[in-house]
Design a protein around this motif. Structure first.
Motif, mmCIF file in Angstrom:
data_model
loop_
_atom_site.group_PDB
_atom_site.id
_atom_site.type_symbol
_atom_site.label_atom_id
_atom_site.label_comp_id
_atom_site.label_asym_id
_atom_site.label_seq_id
_atom_site.Cartn_x
_atom_site.Cartn_y
_atom_site.Cartn_z
ATOM 1 N N ASP A 149 -24.758 -20.596 7.443
ATOM 2 C CA ASP A 149 -24.506 -19.229 7.889
ATOM 3 C C ASP A 149 -24.060 -19.145 9.353
ATOM 4 O OD1 ASP A 149 -25.175 -18.027 5.401
ATOM 5 O OD2 ASP A 149 -27.303 -18.258 5.894
ATOM 6 N N VAL A 150 -24.373 -20.158 10.154
ATOM 7 C CA VAL A 150 -23.983 -20.142 11.570
ATOM 8 C C VAL A 150 -22.998 -21.254 11.906
ATOM 9 C CG1 VAL A 150 -26.114 -19.036 12.343
ATOM 10 C CG2 VAL A 150 -25.959 -21.542 12.304
ATOM 11 N N MET A 151 -22.623 -22.026 10.905
ATOM 12 C CA MET A 151 -21.707 -23.137 11.106
ATOM 13 C C MET A 151 -20.328 -22.608 11.497
ATOM 14 S SD MET A 151 -20.804 -26.027 8.256
ATOM 15 C CE MET A 151 -19.980 -24.873 7.148
ATOM 16 N N ARG A 152 -19.664 -23.343 12.368
ATOM 17 C CA ARG A 152 -18.308 -23.009 12.799
ATOM 18 C C ARG A 152 -17.440 -24.251 12.631
ATOM 19 N NH1 ARG A 152 -18.157 -21.878 18.967
ATOM 20 N NH2 ARG A 152 -19.239 -20.047 18.309
ATOM 21 N N PRO A 153 -16.121 -24.098 12.669
ATOM 22 C CA PRO A 153 -15.262 -25.279 12.571
ATOM 23 C C PRO A 153 -15.500 -26.222 13.756
ATOM 24 C CG PRO A 153 -13.996 -23.273 12.239
ATOM 25 C CD PRO A 153 -15.355 -22.849 12.710
ATOM 26 N N ALA A 154 -15.377 -27.504 13.491
ATOM 27 C CA ALA A 154 -15.531 -28.509 14.541
ATOM 28 C C ALA A 154 -14.178 -29.133 14.832
ATOM 29 C CB ALA A 154 -16.510 -29.592 14.089
ATOM 30 N N GLU A 155 -13.915 -29.368 16.106
ATOM 31 C CA GLU A 155 -12.691 -30.064 16.460
ATOM 32 C C GLU A 155 -12.962 -31.559 16.309
ATOM 33 O OE1 GLU A 155 -9.248 -30.256 19.859
ATOM 34 O OE2 GLU A 155 -10.884 -28.840 20.097
ATOM 35 N N THR A 156 -12.067 -32.254 15.626
ATOM 36 C CA THR A 156 -12.288 -33.657 15.312
ATOM 37 C C THR A 156 -11.288 -34.555 16.025
ATOM 38 O OG1 THR A 156 -10.866 -33.581 13.361
ATOM 39 C CG2 THR A 156 -13.210 -33.082 13.040
ATOM 40 N N VAL A 157 -11.648 -35.828 16.050
ATOM 41 C CA VAL A 157 -10.799 -36.847 16.659
ATOM 42 C C VAL A 157 -11.082 -38.167 15.939
ATOM 43 C CG1 VAL A 157 -12.469 -37.439 18.472
ATOM 44 C CG2 VAL A 157 -10.039 -37.791 18.872
ATOM 45 N N ALA A 158 -10.097 -39.046 15.900
ATOM 46 C CA ALA A 158 -10.255 -40.369 15.298
ATOM 47 C C ALA A 158 -10.841 -41.334 16.326
ATOM 48 C CB ALA A 158 -8.910 -40.887 14.805
ATOM 49 N N PRO A 159 -11.594 -42.328 15.877
ATOM 50 C CA PRO A 159 -12.201 -43.283 16.820
ATOM 51 C C PRO A 159 -11.190 -44.066 17.643
ATOM 52 C CG PRO A 159 -13.062 -43.610 14.593
ATOM 53 C CD PRO A 159 -11.969 -42.598 14.496
ATOM 54 N N ASP A 160 -9.987 -44.277 17.114
ATOM 55 C CA ASP A 160 -9.004 -45.080 17.832
ATOM 56 C C ASP A 160 -8.043 -44.245 18.675
ATOM 57 O OD1 ASP A 160 -7.846 -43.976 15.595
ATOM 58 O OD2 ASP A 160 -6.661 -45.741 15.087
ATOM 59 N N ALA A 161 -8.281 -42.946 18.775
ATOM 60 C CA ALA A 161 -7.423 -42.076 19.589
ATOM 61 C C ALA A 161 -7.560 -42.451 21.068
ATOM 62 C CB ALA A 161 -7.806 -40.611 19.386
ATOM 63 N N PRO A 162 -6.461 -42.414 21.822
ATOM 64 C CA PRO A 162 -6.506 -42.748 23.256
ATOM 65 C C PRO A 162 -7.324 -41.707 24.039
ATOM 66 C CG PRO A 162 -4.238 -42.719 22.441
ATOM 67 C CD PRO A 162 -5.101 -42.148 21.359
ATOM 68 N N LEU A 163 -8.275 -42.189 24.814
ATOM 69 C CA LEU A 163 -9.132 -41.298 25.607
ATOM 70 C C LEU A 163 -8.334 -40.400 26.545
ATOM 71 C CD1 LEU A 163 -12.219 -43.440 26.591
ATOM 72 C CD2 LEU A 163 -12.239 -41.232 25.431
ATOM 73 N N ALA A 164 -7.321 -40.955 27.173
ATOM 74 C CA ALA A 164 -6.547 -40.177 28.141
ATOM 75 C C ALA A 164 -5.927 -38.940 27.499
ATOM 76 C CB ALA A 164 -5.466 -41.046 28.770
ATOM 77 N N GLU A 165 -5.599 -39.017 26.219
ATOM 78 C CA GLU A 165 -5.020 -37.864 25.516
ATOM 79 C C GLU A 165 -6.090 -36.913 24.987
ATOM 80 O OE1 GLU A 165 -2.403 -39.292 22.454
ATOM 81 O OE2 GLU A 165 -1.353 -40.618 23.840
ATOM 82 N N VAL A 166 -7.269 -37.442 24.719
ATOM 83 C CA VAL A 166 -8.318 -36.675 24.052
ATOM 84 C C VAL A 166 -9.206 -35.893 25.021
ATOM 85 C CG1 VAL A 166 -10.422 -36.942 22.671
ATOM 86 C CG2 VAL A 166 -8.346 -38.186 22.047
ATOM 87 N N VAL A 167 -9.510 -36.472 26.170
ATOM 88 C CA VAL A 167 -10.461 -35.849 27.098
ATOM 89 C C VAL A 167 -10.098 -34.407 27.457
ATOM 90 C CG1 VAL A 167 -11.368 -35.978 29.455
ATOM 91 C CG2 VAL A 167 -11.447 -37.978 27.973
ATOM 92 N N PRO A 168 -8.835 -34.070 27.690
ATOM 93 C CA PRO A 168 -8.523 -32.671 28.008
ATOM 94 C C PRO A 168 -8.884 -31.686 26.877
ATOM 95 C CG PRO A 168 -6.710 -34.080 28.655
ATOM 96 C CD PRO A 168 -7.655 -34.936 27.866
ATOM 97 N N ARG A 169 -9.030 -32.183 25.652
ATOM 98 C CA ARG A 169 -9.378 -31.309 24.522
ATOM 99 C C ARG A 169 -10.869 -30.970 24.467
ATOM 100 N NH1 ARG A 169 -7.625 -34.587 19.599
ATOM 101 N NH2 ARG A 169 -8.988 -33.069 18.594
ATOM 102 N N ILE A 170 -11.699 -31.765 25.140
ATOM 103 C CA ILE A 170 -13.147 -31.527 25.072
ATOM 104 C C ILE A 170 -13.445 -30.176 25.696
ATOM 105 C CG2 ILE A 170 -15.415 -32.298 25.851
ATOM 106 C CD1 ILE A 170 -14.365 -35.135 25.778
#
Length: 168
Positions: free
Chosen positions: A104-125
């Motif tokens: 009832d309180v769950m919302r969508p989660a933003e996901t990422v793959a384990p092998d995704a480059p950190l430099a590209e992913v960190v701005p999404r956090i």
């Protein structure tokens, strides 16, 4: 006097720009060539969608997490639930019904793959307000969580290691 105030203001802005540039350079050096799996917290605590909200709300007394990935029986990600949303009151001042569940309180989660480059992913956090990305394998099963805390901890460790090295 006006010239001194202007010089102080300019010095402040130059200092701020240099500090921000230094932080960006540190972040870039720390994350270069690294993948999400290098910083993620593996095997995070998860909750099922049918967990009663009253039980879910009690997790705040036992764990320091602000939220949890919600998973199906096979570990497949369904969404994300924040503890603060459990027991929230509606506009009429009523709380959740007794039979309310995490779903009832769950919302969508933003996901990422384990092998995704950190430099590209960190701005999404934090882009979705959760402050974390749920790391999933190709089958959609939760394998980790990457949070702001994980990144900050690594930056502190990296900059601390650099500070303790002798300058030759």
């Amino acid at each position: 006097l006006n010239v001194n105030v202007l010089l102080v203001a300019m010095a402040f802005f130059v200092h701020q720009a240099g500090t921000a540039e230094g932080r960006a350079a540190l972040l870039e050096r720390t994350l270069a060539g690294r993948a999400v799996r290098d910083l993620m917290t593996p095997d995070p605590a998860t909750v099922p969608p049918d967990m009663p909200l009253a039980q879910f709300a009690r997790l705040r007394s036992f764990r320091a997490h602000s939220g949890y990935p919600v998973v199906a029986d096979d570990g497949t990600l369904l969404g994300f639930a924040r503890v603060r949303d459990a027991g929230a009151e509606d506009e009429d001042g009523r709380g959740e019904p007794e039979d309310a569940t995490v779903a009832d309180v769950m919302r969508p989660a933003e996901t990422v793959a384990p092998d995704a480059p950190l430099a590209e992913v960190v701005p999404r956090i934090g882009g979705d307000g959760l402050g974390r990305l749920v790391v999933v394998d190709p089958a959609g099963r939760v394998v980790g969580v990457l949070s702001k805390t994980d990144v900050v901890r690594e930056l502190e460790r990296w900059s601390g290691d650099r500070a303790s090295r002798p300058r030759w």
